[in-house]
Design a protein around this motif. Structure first.
Motif, mmCIF file in Angstrom:
data_model
loop_
_atom_site.group_PDB
_atom_site.id
_atom_site.type_symbol
_atom_site.label_atom_id
_atom_site.label_comp_id
_atom_site.label_asym_id
_atom_site.label_seq_id
_atom_site.Cartn_x
_atom_site.Cartn_y
_atom_site.Cartn_z
ATOM 1 N N SER A 1 -1.570 -14.510 -2.713
ATOM 2 C CA SER A 1 -2.001 -14.917 -1.373
ATOM 3 C C SER A 1 -1.864 -13.744 -0.402
ATOM 4 O O SER A 1 -1.126 -12.780 -0.669
ATOM 5 C CB SER A 1 -1.142 -16.085 -0.879
ATOM 6 O OG SER A 1 0.208 -15.670 -0.717
ATOM 7 N N ARG A 2 -2.563 -13.840 0.706
ATOM 8 C CA ARG A 2 -2.435 -12.794 1.728
ATOM 9 C C ARG A 2 -1.012 -12.746 2.276
ATOM 10 O O ARG A 2 -0.474 -11.675 2.539
ATOM 11 C CB ARG A 2 -3.435 -13.026 2.853
ATOM 12 C CG ARG A 2 -3.402 -11.915 3.904
ATOM 13 C CD ARG A 2 -4.377 -12.097 5.033
ATOM 14 N NE ARG A 2 -4.249 -11.001 5.974
ATOM 15 C CZ ARG A 2 -4.963 -9.883 5.948
ATOM 16 N NH1 ARG A 2 -5.880 -9.699 5.019
ATOM 17 N NH2 ARG A 2 -4.770 -8.924 6.844
ATOM 18 N N SER A 3 -0.389 -13.920 2.407
ATOM 19 C CA SER A 3 0.977 -13.967 2.921
ATOM 20 C C SER A 3 1.942 -13.223 1.988
ATOM 21 O O SER A 3 2.908 -12.600 2.450
ATOM 22 C CB SER A 3 1.434 -15.416 3.100
ATOM 23 O OG SER A 3 1.404 -16.114 1.869
ATOM 24 N N PHE A 4 1.674 -13.280 0.676
ATOM 25 C CA PHE A 4 2.513 -12.546 -0.278
ATOM 26 C C PHE A 4 2.453 -11.050 0.015
ATOM 27 O O PHE A 4 3.485 -10.363 0.040
ATOM 28 C CB PHE A 4 2.036 -12.811 -1.712
ATOM 29 C CG PHE A 4 2.708 -11.963 -2.758
ATOM 30 C CD1 PHE A 4 3.918 -12.357 -3.315
ATOM 31 C CD2 PHE A 4 2.137 -10.766 -3.186
ATOM 32 C CE1 PHE A 4 4.548 -11.574 -4.272
ATOM 33 C CE2 PHE A 4 2.763 -9.971 -4.138
ATOM 34 C CZ PHE A 4 3.970 -10.389 -4.687
ATOM 35 N N LEU A 5 1.249 -10.536 0.245
ATOM 36 C CA LEU A 5 1.091 -9.111 0.527
ATOM 37 C C LEU A 5 1.695 -8.753 1.882
ATOM 38 O O LEU A 5 2.286 -7.677 2.041
ATOM 39 C CB LEU A 5 -0.395 -8.742 0.502
ATOM 40 C CG LEU A 5 -1.108 -8.945 -0.847
ATOM 41 C CD1 LEU A 5 -2.595 -8.622 -0.707
ATOM 42 C CD2 LEU A 5 -0.482 -8.086 -1.924
ATOM 43 N N ASN B 1 4.237 -10.186 3.215
ATOM 44 C CA ASN B 1 5.694 -10.201 3.050
ATOM 45 C C ASN B 1 6.216 -8.913 2.415
ATOM 46 O O ASN B 1 7.408 -8.607 2.512
ATOM 47 C CB ASN B 1 6.123 -11.398 2.196
ATOM 48 C CG ASN B 1 5.979 -12.716 2.931
ATOM 49 O OD1 ASN B 1 5.999 -12.757 4.170
ATOM 50 N ND2 ASN B 1 5.823 -13.808 2.201
ATOM 51 N N LEU B 2 5.329 -8.158 1.762
ATOM 52 C CA LEU B 2 5.705 -6.856 1.206
ATOM 53 C C LEU B 2 5.692 -5.773 2.283
ATOM 54 O O LEU B 2 5.961 -4.604 1.989
ATOM 55 C CB LEU B 2 4.745 -6.461 0.080
ATOM 56 C CG LEU B 2 4.763 -7.324 -1.194
ATOM 57 C CD1 LEU B 2 3.739 -6.800 -2.195
ATOM 58 C CD2 LEU B 2 6.153 -7.349 -1.827
ATOM 59 N N MET B 3 5.373 -6.169 3.497
ATOM 60 C CA MET B 3 5.323 -5.256 4.651
ATOM 61 C C MET B 3 4.257 -4.175 4.465
ATOM 62 O O MET B 3 4.425 -3.016 4.866
ATOM 63 C CB MET B 3 6.696 -4.613 4.883
ATOM 64 C CG MET B 3 7.840 -5.598 5.017
ATOM 65 S SD MET B 3 7.626 -6.728 6.432
ATOM 66 C CE MET B 3 7.872 -5.593 7.810
ATOM 67 N N LEU B 4 3.142 -4.560 3.867
ATOM 68 C CA LEU B 4 2.056 -3.610 3.637
ATOM 69 C C LEU B 4 1.145 -3.543 4.856
ATOM 70 O O LEU B 4 0.912 -4.547 5.509
ATOM 71 C CB LEU B 4 1.233 -4.027 2.412
ATOM 72 C CG LEU B 4 1.981 -4.108 1.077
ATOM 73 C CD1 LEU B 4 1.029 -4.572 -0.026
ATOM 74 C CD2 LEU B 4 2.577 -2.757 0.716
ATOM 75 N N PRO B 5 0.594 -2.373 5.148
ATOM 76 C CA PRO B 5 -0.347 -2.258 6.270
ATOM 77 C C PRO B 5 -1.655 -2.972 5.943
ATOM 78 O O PRO B 5 -1.992 -3.182 4.769
ATOM 79 C CB PRO B 5 -0.543 -0.743 6.409
ATOM 80 C CG PRO B 5 -0.221 -0.194 5.058
ATOM 81 C CD PRO B 5 0.876 -1.068 4.515
ATOM 82 N N ASP B 6 -2.410 -3.306 6.962
ATOM 83 C CA ASP B 6 -3.647 -4.062 6.779
ATOM 84 C C ASP B 6 -4.660 -3.350 5.891
ATOM 85 O O ASP B 6 -5.406 -3.995 5.143
ATOM 86 C CB ASP B 6 -4.295 -4.363 8.138
ATOM 87 C CG ASP B 6 -3.620 -5.533 8.844
ATOM 88 O OD1 ASP B 6 -2.897 -6.291 8.170
ATOM 89 O OD2 ASP B 6 -3.830 -5.683 10.066
ATOM 90 N N PHE B 7 -4.714 -2.011 5.962
ATOM 91 C CA PHE B 7 -5.749 -1.318 5.194
ATOM 92 C C PHE B 7 -5.502 -1.470 3.690
ATOM 93 O O PHE B 7 -6.462 -1.474 2.903
ATOM 94 C CB PHE B 7 -5.844 0.162 5.604
ATOM 95 C CG PHE B 7 -4.810 1.072 4.989
ATOM 96 C CD1 PHE B 7 -5.083 1.747 3.805
ATOM 97 C CD2 PHE B 7 -3.575 1.264 5.602
ATOM 98 C CE1 PHE B 7 -4.152 2.603 3.237
ATOM 99 C CE2 PHE B 7 -2.640 2.111 5.044
ATOM 100 C CZ PHE B 7 -2.922 2.783 3.860
ATOM 101 N N ILE B 8 -4.249 -1.629 3.276
ATOM 102 C CA ILE B 8 -3.963 -1.874 1.859
ATOM 103 C C ILE B 8 -4.246 -3.331 1.521
ATOM 104 O O ILE B 8 -4.888 -3.638 0.507
ATOM 105 C CB ILE B 8 -2.507 -1.520 1.521
ATOM 106 C CG1 ILE B 8 -2.286 -0.010 1.613
ATOM 107 C CG2 ILE B 8 -2.151 -2.013 0.106
ATOM 108 C CD1 ILE B 8 -0.866 0.429 1.280
ATOM 109 N N ILE B 9 -3.788 -4.242 2.379
ATOM 110 C CA ILE B 9 -4.007 -5.669 2.135
ATOM 111 C C ILE B 9 -5.500 -5.979 2.043
ATOM 112 O O ILE B 9 -5.952 -6.675 1.133
ATOM 113 C CB ILE B 9 -3.353 -6.512 3.250
ATOM 114 C CG1 ILE B 9 -1.821 -6.349 3.213
ATOM 115 C CG2 ILE B 9 -3.740 -7.984 3.111
ATOM 116 C CD1 ILE B 9 -1.095 -7.070 4.333
ATOM 117 N N ASN B 10 -6.280 -5.442 2.979
ATOM 118 C CA ASN B 10 -7.711 -5.713 2.980
ATOM 119 C C ASN B 10 -8.408 -5.139 1.745
ATOM 120 O O ASN B 10 -9.347 -5.743 1.214
ATOM 121 C CB ASN B 10 -8.354 -5.139 4.244
ATOM 122 C CG ASN B 10 -7.888 -5.855 5.492
ATOM 123 O OD1 ASN B 10 -7.378 -6.978 5.427
ATOM 124 N ND2 ASN B 10 -8.041 -5.218 6.645
#
Length: 289
Positions: A153-157, A159-168
């Motif tokens: 899930s997006r919330s999982f990513l 929670n890893l404190m990842l920046p948006d450019f990695i999550i996206n």
């Protein structure tokens, strides 16, 4: 962030007329360059011939790319069967690190034999550079949206404190995925720091490289279990996990064998500036006495 607005990063870094430069190749090249600079500086300290790594890189880098591509194509031939010319489209991704290592190590071994140098000494010096180059190169996979894991899930990513450019960028084919490229990159950076520390421990010759092989393989074994884009043997067995197990066991056996037979009697710092400085210190202390 609305899912509909998420767009993957452009794999093209820049264009110069008819020349298109892709992030994938640029980052692999950057990793090779930084690794070379670190290895070359250390080689000078260890008393190796000047520009030895520059000469070796001219042969080892092409061999590594060819080996990495051949290895990948062998296990993913179905991607190229209808249009075999795509085998040469390496900017689209598809380089297997194990194949690259095999190509580079064979080249280094032949080079060492021809030049009358110690292969293990060269391998020890290069080990931190190799793992750092791997850490940087994984970001090329990130741009190409390769080397990712199962759905999350997006919330999982978040929670890893990842920046948006990695999550996206981890939003692939309608779902978010484990950023396994990042897991491996971080693991390799930790390994790089560990190897730099092990240099100071002054391990026996060959053991720094063996430590690299074992460290990388342990991390790769577990990370491979999360990935979804695996290279498979008989469409069942994950190739990288098998290779990792063989590497760990083989590395331990080689380490023990070399110690018992005396093949690793020399130590990493024996021929370098540290040993010279120690001799100078001992010489001064004797004069004082």
């Amino acid at each position: 962030m609305f899912i509909g607005t998420i767009q993957p990063l452009n794999p093209v870094a820049f264009e110069l007329g008819p020349l298109t430069v892709y992030w994938y190749g640029l980052l692999i090249g950057l990793g090779a360059l930084i690794g070379y600079l670190i290895a070359n500086r250390e080689a000078k300290k260890r008393g190796m011939p000047a520009d030895m790594f520059a000469d070796l890189l001219l042969f080892a880098l092409p061999a590594a790319i060819v080996g990495a591509r051949i290895y990948y194509v062998i296990f993913r031939w179905e991607q190229f069967a209808e249009n075999p010319v795509r085998v040469f489209y390496i900017w689209e991704g598809g380089l297997a690190i194990h194949g690259g290592l095999i190509g580079a190590l064979l080249t280094a071994y032949i080079y060492a034999k021809i030049k009358g140098l110690s292969f293990w000494k060269i391998a020890d010096i290069a080990a931190p550079s190799i793992i750092l180059g791997q850490a940087i190169g994984r970001w090329g996979n990130f741009v190409n949206q390769e080397v990712y894991g199962g759905e999350v899930s997006r919330s999982f990513l978040e929670n890893l404190m990842l920046p948006d450019f990695i999550i996206n960028q981890m939003y692939i084919q309608g779902a978010y995925h484990h950023p396994t490229f990042l897991y491996e990159s971080v693991w390799n950076i930790i390994g790089f720091i560990l190897l730099l520390w092990l240099r100071r421990v002054n391990l026996r010759r060959g053991e720094l490289f063996i430590s690299y092989a074992i460290w990388y393989s342990v991390g790769r074994f577990f990370i491979e279990g999360i990935r979804t884009d695996n290279l498979l043997i008989f469409d069942v067995i994950r190739t990288a996990q098998i290779v990792s197990i063989i590497t760990v066991i083989g590395g331990i056996i080689i380490l023990i064998y070399r110690r018992k037979t005396g093949l690793s009697a020399s130590r990493y710092l024996d021929d370098g500036t540290t040993s010279k400085s120690n001799k100078q210190k001992r010489g001064k202390s004797k004069k004082k006495k």
